[in-house]
Design a protein around this motif. Structure first.
Motif, short mmCIF file in Angstrom:
data_model
loop_
_atom_site.label_atom_id
_atom_site.label_comp_id
_atom_site.label_asym_id
_atom_site.label_seq_id
_atom_site.Cartn_x
_atom_site.Cartn_y
_atom_site.Cartn_z
N LEU A 15 -31.82 -48.71 74.46
CA LEU A 15 -31.53 -49.89 73.66
C LEU A 15 -32.79 -50.75 73.53
N PHE A 16 -33.84 -50.14 72.99
CA PHE A 16 -35.17 -50.74 72.93
C PHE A 16 -35.11 -52.19 72.47
N HIS A 17 -35.75 -53.08 73.23
CA HIS A 17 -35.70 -54.51 72.95
C HIS A 17 -37.07 -55.15 73.23
N LYS A 48 -29.96 -45.28 87.78
CA LYS A 48 -29.14 -46.41 87.34
C LYS A 48 -27.64 -46.17 87.44
N GLY A 49 -27.25 -44.92 87.70
CA GLY A 49 -25.83 -44.62 87.84
C GLY A 49 -25.12 -44.31 86.54
N HIS A 50 -25.84 -44.28 85.43
CA HIS A 50 -25.25 -43.93 84.14
C HIS A 50 -26.34 -43.36 83.24
N THR A 51 -25.92 -42.57 82.26
CA THR A 51 -26.90 -42.03 81.32
C THR A 51 -27.17 -43.06 80.23
N PRO A 52 -28.34 -43.00 79.64
CA PRO A 52 -28.67 -43.94 78.56
C PRO A 52 -27.73 -43.77 77.36
N MET A 53 -27.58 -44.84 76.61
CA MET A 53 -26.76 -44.79 75.40
C MET A 53 -27.50 -44.06 74.28
N ILE A 54 -28.81 -44.21 74.24
CA ILE A 54 -29.64 -43.57 73.22
C ILE A 54 -30.18 -42.26 73.81
N PRO A 55 -30.01 -41.14 73.11
CA PRO A 55 -30.48 -39.85 73.64
C PRO A 55 -32.01 -39.84 73.85
N LEU A 56 -32.44 -39.03 74.79
CA LEU A 56 -33.85 -38.94 75.15
C LEU A 56 -34.74 -38.69 73.93
N ARG A 57 -34.38 -37.76 73.09
CA ARG A 57 -35.19 -37.42 71.92
C ARG A 57 -35.46 -38.65 71.05
N GLU A 58 -34.44 -39.48 70.88
CA GLU A 58 -34.59 -40.69 70.06
C GLU A 58 -35.39 -41.76 70.79
N ARG A 59 -35.16 -41.93 72.09
CA ARG A 59 -35.93 -42.91 72.86
C ARG A 59 -37.41 -42.53 72.86
N LEU A 60 -37.69 -41.25 72.99
CA LEU A 60 -39.06 -40.76 72.98
C LEU A 60 -39.72 -41.04 71.63
N ILE A 62 -38.91 -43.41 69.44
CA ILE A 62 -39.10 -44.86 69.30
C ILE A 62 -40.35 -45.29 70.05
N VAL A 63 -40.47 -44.88 71.32
CA VAL A 63 -41.60 -45.30 72.14
C VAL A 63 -42.91 -44.74 71.60
N ARG A 64 -42.91 -43.50 71.15
CA ARG A 64 -44.11 -42.90 70.56
C ARG A 64 -44.59 -43.68 69.34
N SER A 65 -43.66 -44.31 68.65
CA SER A 65 -43.99 -45.00 67.40
C SER A 65 -44.53 -46.41 67.61
N VAL A 66 -44.45 -46.91 68.82
CA VAL A 66 -44.97 -48.25 69.11
C VAL A 66 -46.50 -48.19 69.09
N ARG A 67 -47.12 -49.09 68.37
CA ARG A 67 -48.57 -49.00 68.16
C ARG A 67 -49.39 -49.16 69.43
N ALA A 71 -49.71 -42.20 74.00
CA ALA A 71 -48.99 -40.95 74.23
C ALA A 71 -47.70 -41.27 74.97
N ALA A 72 -46.70 -40.42 74.79
CA ALA A 72 -45.43 -40.57 75.51
C ALA A 72 -45.19 -39.29 76.30
N PHE A 73 -44.66 -39.46 77.48
CA PHE A 73 -44.45 -38.37 78.43
C PHE A 73 -43.02 -38.44 78.92
N VAL A 74 -42.33 -37.31 78.96
CA VAL A 74 -40.96 -37.31 79.48
C VAL A 74 -41.03 -37.18 81.00
N GLU A 75 -40.52 -38.18 81.67
CA GLU A 75 -40.52 -38.22 83.13
C GLU A 75 -39.26 -37.52 83.65
N THR A 76 -39.46 -36.42 84.39
CA THR A 76 -38.32 -35.61 84.83
C THR A 76 -38.16 -35.52 86.34
#
Length: 149
Positions: A15-17, A48-60, A62-67, A71-76
């Protein structure tokens, strides 16, 4: 040879804010190259005890698009030092809600051993994904709350 300071800003970024944007903006101002670590759904559920509302692919995306983000990295993995072994950053950025906590102190100890600086930024108290999630849960639980007038 000029050495560049690589920064790492991990987060779920659900829920990018504006708080997310502020962390990325401040982080980029303190490094030459910023990698945003987007926490996987599985790691977010563990932390956090729950999965995100926005799927990883979409969150990635969004974050990649921030100027401010280079680079964005998936933390696993839950271990930030293990992530450091893959990304090799010089400084890690966290919200100051971590400062002085058991997790924050462990992070500082672990990274001191490998020469990585831990920098805290002010947590955006008035806006958080947790607060947004609670508000959405309230709306969804009210019959007719989301229907058109």
């Amino acid at each position: 040879m000029v050495q560049h300071r690589v920064g790492y800003a991990p987060g779920v970024y659900d829920l990018f804010h504006v708080g997310h944007l502020n962390i990325l903006r401040h982080a980029r101002s303190q490094c030459d190259y910023l990698v945003a670590g987007v926490v996987s759904d599985e790691m977010a559920a563990l932390a956090k005890g729950h999965t995100p509302m926005i799927p990883l692919r979409e969150r990635l995306e969004i974050v990649r698009s921030v100027r401010f983000v280079d680079a964005a990295f998936v933390e696993t993995v839950p271990d930030k030092v293990e992530t450091w072994q893959q990304v090799r950053f010089d400084v890690i950025f966290k919200g100051d809600d971590w400062r002085g906590t058991e997790k924050g102190l462990k992070l500082e100890r672990d990274f001191a051993e490998v020469g990585v600086e831990v920098v805290y930024f002010p947590y955006t108290v008035h806006t958080s994904s947790t607060q947004l999630r609670r508000a959405l849960d309230v709306l969804v639980s009210r019959p007719g709350a989301l229907s058109a007038p």
